[in-house]
Write an enzyme that holds these catalytic residues in place. Structure first.
Site, mmCIF file in Angstrom:
data_model
loop_
_atom_site.group_PDB
_atom_site.id
_atom_site.type_symbol
_atom_site.label_atom_id
_atom_site.label_comp_id
_atom_site.label_asym_id
_atom_site.label_seq_id
_atom_site.Cartn_x
_atom_site.Cartn_y
_atom_site.Cartn_z
ATOM 1 N NE ARG A 1 6.423 6.630 0.425
ATOM 2 C CZ ARG A 1 5.601 6.454 1.474
ATOM 3 N NH1 ARG A 1 4.515 5.706 1.354
ATOM 4 N NH2 ARG A 1 5.862 7.022 2.640
ATOM 5 N NE ARG B 1 -4.054 0.644 13.665
ATOM 6 C CZ ARG B 1 -3.496 0.734 12.471
ATOM 7 N NH1 ARG B 1 -2.169 0.782 12.372
ATOM 8 N NH2 ARG B 1 -4.226 0.760 11.377
ATOM 9 C CG ASP C 1 1.323 0.496 9.522
ATOM 10 O OD1 ASP C 1 1.012 1.397 10.324
ATOM 11 O OD2 ASP C 1 1.642 0.724 8.339
ATOM 12 C CE LYS D 1 0.764 4.874 13.047
ATOM 13 N NZ LYS D 1 1.453 5.527 11.954
ATOM 14 C CB SER E 1 5.792 10.481 11.002
ATOM 15 O OG SER E 1 4.913 10.558 9.901
ATOM 16 C CD GLN F 1 1.053 8.641 7.009
ATOM 17 O OE1 GLN F 1 0.524 9.533 7.672
ATOM 18 N NE2 GLN F 1 0.473 7.478 6.769
ATOM 19 C CE LYS G 1 -2.812 0.861 3.706
ATOM 20 N NZ LYS G 1 -2.824 2.232 4.254
ATOM 21 N NE ARG H 1 -4.663 8.846 11.075
ATOM 22 C CZ ARG H 1 -3.994 7.958 10.365
ATOM 23 N NH1 ARG H 1 -4.537 7.398 9.313
ATOM 24 N NH2 ARG H 1 -2.763 7.631 10.721
ATOM 25 N N GLY I 1 -4.280 8.434 5.590
ATOM 26 C CA GLY I 1 -3.322 9.403 6.132
ATOM 27 C C GLY I 1 -2.154 9.587 5.172
HETATM 28 C C1 S3P Z 1 3.099 5.123 6.144
HETATM 29 C C2 S3P Z 1 3.731 5.529 7.285
HETATM 30 C C3 S3P Z 1 3.270 5.162 8.624
HETATM 31 C C4 S3P Z 1 2.313 3.986 8.587
HETATM 32 C C5 S3P Z 1 1.273 4.141 7.542
HETATM 33 C C6 S3P Z 1 1.923 4.242 6.167
HETATM 34 C C7 S3P Z 1 3.637 5.560 4.844
HETATM 35 O O1 S3P Z 1 2.576 6.276 9.182
HETATM 36 O O2 S3P Z 1 1.707 3.825 9.845
HETATM 37 O O3 S3P Z 1 0.383 3.048 7.537
HETATM 38 O O4 S3P Z 1 3.219 5.003 3.799
HETATM 39 O O5 S3P Z 1 4.476 6.468 4.833
HETATM 40 P P1 S3P Z 1 3.344 7.429 10.006
HETATM 41 O O6 S3P Z 1 4.196 8.164 9.066
HETATM 42 O O7 S3P Z 1 2.246 8.272 10.569
HETATM 43 O O8 S3P Z 1 4.116 6.686 11.060
#
Ligand code: S3P
Length: 461
Positions: free
Chosen positions: A37, A372, A341, A368, A186, A188, A32, A141, A113
């Site tokens: 990306r 969780r 995750d 999350k 993170s 993200q 995923k 979030r 997210g």
């Molecule tokens: C992800 C980063 C993680 C992960 C999410 C996917 C990503 O989140 O929990 O399911 O694809 O960059 P965080 O960046 O909030 O830790």
């Protein structure tokens, strides 16, 4: 005769204990995180990219829809073929860095997210107005973590409730490079800044004190973009991204390996189900994703990996066998980001291990798709697990012979709208022999793994 262990009723599933032993070989859908990306970076490449085995989960289809709304032509390949795998092959007609168009309506980021935070970085670099909004879970979030660095770069971005949450409004363009230390582990947040950095004047340097998943770095490098990653002596990394690189982004052909986070449910099933064995083929084995395997080895589980390819991502096969004497552990906090995750399913495994498992340093679990820590404490408590909530984790006194109290059967559980909680409790229900579990609100599983029940049935039926 096979027995139906999974009975569906609207948005609920009733799960019965599994008495069969199995030896199975499966594949799970494309990763995923990488699928998001691939669509994003394929969209701004100079030419057509072919992506095979893209995840067609709700989250990833939201990313495809978002980039179509930004004017990118994204087509399914092999239209005439009806095989399940060809449905996951896409061609993206990249428009280059400056080819995205202003969207005419709100971009729906659904439950994702990753989509929200990464696309916000890209939109901050584009000279037009856009609004991002998702479902009720996504719109609760935290977003300040991306708004702050993007503003430091000069972006005009704001969010609901004093910039705390989506919807987000972005008027992009005119970005400057920054040096930024990401305050929470993170990927993200890091990736959001990296995507904005593509459009900034000068080189942006990001420091993370604990390196997180590096799929953005890997794909950008694969596309010939100048990104430098330097490890710091303390387990972190510095990532330098060139701004406004005249060479652009190369299009690519990429078969996306299977999602480790989806494989994790089957890894748990293989380890916990008596005399069973499972091989999961063509899975991502990037070490910033596979902290769960480290933890399982520490517990004494029988886990093997075979690496088959390394570029742009390390991938291969994972085999696990029933491990009847796994022991509880104190999880080293430094591997928390590498399995962020997988905590819901890790908590299920720890529930059936002998002795105490302690997880700390995992505050991020609170923000999350659900909180969780609370979600797992609620559900595992309901089936009789000795679990204690900690501020930044949990403590479980495991029991290999766990049995539910007969009273109140079937046990009523709740996914809290969180796909990984739902799937983890389905696995718990198959392992728990004396009770039926009724899990409500399971449609959220489609956000990451619509093929979950079919894959599961191919093993347990
Ligand atoms: C992800 C980063 C993680 C992960 C999410 C996917 C990503 O989140 O929990 O399911 O694809 O960059 P965080 O960046 O909030 O830790």
């Amino acid at each position: 005769m096979t027995q139906d262990l999974l009975k569906f009723n609207n948005d609920k599933v009733l799960v019965e204990g599994l008495s069969k032993e199995f030896s199975a070989e499966i594949e799970v859908p494309g990763d995923k995180s990488i699928s998001h990306r691939a669509v994003m970076l394929g969209s701004i490449a100079d030419g057509n990219s072919s992506i095979y085995n893209l995840s067609v989960s709700g989250d990833n289809l939201a990313t495809v829809a978002a980039f179509r709304k930004l004017g990118v032509n994204i087509k399914k390949q092999n239209k005439k073929e009806k095989s399940a795998s060809s449905k996951k092959d896409f061609i993206i007609e990249g428009v280059g860095f400056y080819g995205l168009k202003e969207p005419k309506s709100v971009i729906n980021t659904s439950n994702s997210g990753t989509l929200t935070r990464l696309i916000a970085g890209m939109l901050a670099g584009n000279d037009f107005f856009s609004v991002l909004s998702g479902d009720k879970y996504l719109n609760s979030r935290p977003m300040r973590r991306i708004i702050e660095p993007l503003r430091l770069m000069g972006a005009k971005i704001s969010g609901r409730d004093g910039d705390a949450y989506p919807p987000l409004a972005v008027s992009g363009g005119g970005l400057q490079s920054i040096f930024y230390e990401v305050p929470v582990p993170s990927a993200q947040v890091k990736s959001c800044i990296m995507l904005a950095a593509l459009y900034a004047e000068g080189d942006t340097v990001i420091y993370e004190s604990k390196a997180t998943r590096d799929h953005t770095e890997n794909l950008l490098k694969f596309q010939g973009y100048p990104v430098i990653v330097e490890d710091s002596s303390s387990g972190g990394s510095f990532i330098t991204v060139k701004g406004r690189y005249a060479g652009g982004l190369n299009p690519f052909d990429f078969r996306i390996p299977g999602d480790f986070s989806s494989a994790a449910f089957f890894i748990a099933l293989g380890i916990l189900n008596k005399n069973s064995e499972i091989t999961i083929k063509n899975i991502i084995i990037n070490e910033k994703r596979t902290g769960l395997l480290k933890a399982l080895k520490m517990m004494g589980a029988d886990v093997d990996t075979v690496i088959k390819s390394t570029s742009p991502e390390t991938a291969g096969d994972i085999r696990v066998k029933y491990s009847d004497s796994i022991k509880g552990i104190t999880l080293p906090p430094e591997i928390v980001p590498d399995m962020i995750d997988e905590f819901p399913v890790f908590a299920v495994i720890a529930s059936f291990a002998e002795g105490k498992t302690t997880v700390t340093g995992a505050n991020e679990l609170r923000v999350k798709e659900s909180d969780r820590i609370k979600s797992m404490v609620y559900n595992l408590n309901a089936i009789g697990v000795d679990i204690k909530e900690l501020e930044d984790g949990f403590e479980i006194n495991g029991n290999p012979d766990l049995k539910c109290a007969e009273k109140g059967l079937p046990k009523k559980l709740n996914s809290f709208g969180d796909h990984r909680i739902a799937m983890s409790m389905v696995i718990a229900g198959l392992i728990l022999k004396n009770a039926k579990l009724e899990i409500k609100d399971i449609n959220c599983i489609n956000t990451s793994f619509p093929e979950f029940f079919d894959t599961l049935n191919s093993i347990i039926k």
